[in-house]
Design a protein around this motif. Sequence first.
Motif, PDB file in Angstrom:
ATOM      1  N   PHE A 115       9.436   5.015 -14.603  1.00  0.00           N
ATOM      2  CA  PHE A 115       9.138   3.285 -12.866  1.00  0.00           C
ATOM      3  C   PHE A 115       8.622   3.971 -11.942  1.00  0.00           C
ATOM      4  N   ILE A 116       7.942   5.032 -11.834  1.00  0.00           N
ATOM      5  CA  ILE A 116       7.001   5.029 -10.684  1.00  0.00           C
ATOM      6  C   ILE A 116       5.215   5.051 -11.480  1.00  0.00           C
ATOM      7  N   ASP A 117       5.372   5.060 -12.909  1.00  0.00           N
ATOM      8  CA  ASP A 117       4.115   4.445 -13.439  1.00  0.00           C
ATOM      9  C   ASP A 117       4.297   2.890 -13.257  1.00  0.00           C
ATOM     10  N   ARG A 118       5.014   2.287 -12.684  1.00  0.00           N
ATOM     11  CA  ARG A 118       4.888   1.187 -12.844  1.00  0.00           C
ATOM     12  C   ARG A 118       4.748   0.429 -11.057  1.00  0.00           C
ATOM     13  N   LEU A 119       4.348   1.554 -10.629  1.00  0.00           N
ATOM     14  CA  LEU A 119       3.952   1.072  -9.381  1.00  0.00           C
ATOM     15  C   LEU A 119       1.905   1.470  -9.698  1.00  0.00           C
ATOM     16  N   ASP A 120       1.735   0.911 -10.563  1.00  0.00           N
ATOM     17  CA  ASP A 120       0.021   1.343 -10.305  1.00  0.00           C
ATOM     18  C   ASP A 120      -0.085  -0.158 -10.271  1.00  0.00           C
ATOM     19  N   TYR A 121      -1.468  -0.738  -9.521  1.00  0.00           N
ATOM     20  CA  TYR A 121      -1.875  -1.689  -9.679  1.00  0.00           C
ATOM     21  C   TYR A 121      -1.994  -1.782 -11.094  1.00  0.00           C
TER      22      TYR A 121
ATOM     23  N   ILE B 110       4.047  15.011 -11.831  1.00  0.00           N
ATOM     24  CA  ILE B 110       5.023  14.174 -11.715  1.00  0.00           C
ATOM     25  C   ILE B 110       4.547  13.012 -12.828  1.00  0.00           C
ATOM     26  N   SER B 111       5.876  12.880 -14.058  1.00  0.00           N
ATOM     27  CA  SER B 111       5.172  11.779 -14.288  1.00  0.00           C
ATOM     28  C   SER B 111       6.560  10.929 -14.620  1.00  0.00           C
ATOM     29  N   ASP B 112       7.245   9.422 -14.414  1.00  0.00           N
ATOM     30  CA  ASP B 112       8.267   8.758 -14.302  1.00  0.00           C
ATOM     31  C   ASP B 112       7.326   7.909 -14.732  1.00  0.00           C
TER      32      ASP B 112
ATOM     33  N   LYS C 215       0.962  -1.115  -0.232  1.00  0.00           N
ATOM     34  CA  LYS C 215       0.147   0.381  -0.170  1.00  0.00           C
ATOM     35  C   LYS C 215       1.198   1.558   0.048  1.00  0.00           C
ATOM     36  N   MET C 216       1.993   0.988   0.267  1.00  0.00           N
ATOM     37  CA  MET C 216       2.822   2.073   0.889  1.00  0.00           C
ATOM     38  C   MET C 216       3.413   2.750  -1.109  1.00  0.00           C
ATOM     39  N   ALA C 217       3.674   2.118  -1.578  1.00  0.00           N
ATOM     40  CA  ALA C 217       4.634   1.901  -2.756  1.00  0.00           C
ATOM     41  C   ALA C 217       3.335   2.311  -4.078  1.00  0.00           C
ATOM     42  N   GLU C 218       2.316   1.759  -3.359  1.00  0.00           N
ATOM     43  CA  GLU C 218       1.361   2.160  -4.495  1.00  0.00           C
ATOM     44  C   GLU C 218       0.702   3.210  -4.266  1.00  0.00           C
ATOM     45  N   SER C 219       1.455   3.925  -3.123  1.00  0.00           N
ATOM     46  CA  SER C 219       0.430   5.264  -2.309  1.00  0.00           C
ATOM     47  C   SER C 219       1.609   6.441  -3.321  1.00  0.00           C
ATOM     48  N   PHE C 220       3.028   5.592  -3.676  1.00  0.00           N
ATOM     49  CA  PHE C 220       4.312   6.481  -4.329  1.00  0.00           C
ATOM     50  C   PHE C 220       3.387   7.233  -5.753  1.00  0.00           C
ATOM     51  N   TYR C 221       2.788   6.125  -6.178  1.00  0.00           N
ATOM     52  CA  TYR C 221       2.186   6.801  -7.598  1.00  0.00           C
ATOM     53  C   TYR C 221       1.507   7.221  -7.468  1.00  0.00           C
ATOM     54  N   ASP C 222      -0.303   7.414  -6.823  1.00  0.00           N
ATOM     55  CA  ASP C 222      -0.824   8.568  -5.828  1.00  0.00           C
ATOM     56  C   ASP C 222      -0.234   9.559  -5.817  1.00  0.00           C
ATOM     57  N   ILE C 223       0.805   9.459  -5.427  1.00  0.00           N
ATOM     58  CA  ILE C 223       1.426  11.035  -4.951  1.00  0.00           C
ATOM     59  C   ILE C 223       2.213  11.699  -6.089  1.00  0.00           C
ATOM     60  N   LEU C 224       2.936  11.101  -6.836  1.00  0.00           N
ATOM     61  CA  LEU C 224       3.034  11.654  -7.807  1.00  0.00           C
ATOM     62  C   LEU C 224       2.664  12.001  -9.249  1.00  0.00           C
ATOM     63  N   LYS C 225       0.927  11.412  -9.072  1.00  0.00           N
ATOM     64  CA  LYS C 225       0.198  12.042 -10.205  1.00  0.00           C
ATOM     65  C   LYS C 225      -0.268  13.055  -9.698  1.00  0.00           C
ATOM     66  N   GLU C 226      -1.011  13.051  -7.984  1.00  0.00           N
ATOM     67  CA  GLU C 226      -1.244  14.307  -7.815  1.00  0.00           C
ATOM     68  C   GLU C 226      -0.994  15.444  -7.804  1.00  0.00           C
TER      69      GLU C 226
END
Length: 313
Positions: free
Chosen positions: A255-261, A251-253, A237-248
């Motif tokens: 690597f981070i996009d791969r954290l999206d469930y 910020i596009s990346d 859940k913490m890893a998934e939150s990184f994606y949500d935070i950066l999306k908010e």
Amino acid sequence: MKIALDAMGGDFAPGATVEGAILAAEALAGKAEIVLIGDESQIQAELQKNGFSSSRISIIHTTQVIEMGEHPTKALTHKPDSSIAKGYAMLKAKEIDAFASAGNTGAMLVGALFSVKAVEGFMRPCIASFAPKLNGGIGVIVDVGANADCKPEVLEQFGEIGSIYAEEVLKIDNPKVGLMSLGEEEGKGNMATQAAHQLLKANTNINFIGNIEGRDLFNDKADVIVCDGYTGNVILKMAESFYDILKEKNISDSFIDRLDYEAVGGTPILGINGNAIIGHGASSPGAICNMLKQAYQMASSDVSEKFKKTHSA
């Protein structure tokens, strides 16, 4: 090959599930048939809405639905004609090669335990999730929620289960198995992880590399990350939150996009006599499609049979 989907499961079912099934049917054309389980009239209406008519999708009609908030065991007992109960009955009878649902998670777990059941010799099935690696690869985390408390022997078996999955489905040669702990040193951790370390160290079926820490989640130190379901779920859940935070923060990346469930689509239940995947309740059509493609990948690798053979060996 037949990949079945609970068409009634998920926050946006049956619209999102049927649309996702259409995407998967097109992606897996010539490889697999998608079997939609649920209310036939609703499913047909969604297929017509999307202008889809093909033998690549078939329908199994059911009259009941297990809702998200229902008690899993009671629901499966009182609703034998629900889409989840029917899916597991078909999986047990080998009428389908894999079953996926974005519906009631508890019902999916209970259904797995009481229908297809755990592979003989395995104490507890587990739910796996995935950790993208900075080098472009992917790792598997076991467990991420099915077993909040685990005995050392169970953690050892998770190492075996995760290793088989990594090798057979993710195609990682001789996967490195790491035990999530409070420090790298052998004596670190609570009583369960300290004891599990010794069992994993002595297990000749796996490539155990020792303890790892939370900072090792995304590096290439371990391909298989072993932990109890409580710890694994917090990590996930913490890893998934990184994606949500950066999306908010717009910020596009890559690597981070791969954290999206949605990129993976679902979490497989491992250590059972069959292929089953649980999707996120809020799954979009894209997530449903990816979940079905992952189910096809599992069925193609015949990983559930590998669990049986490896453990009996």
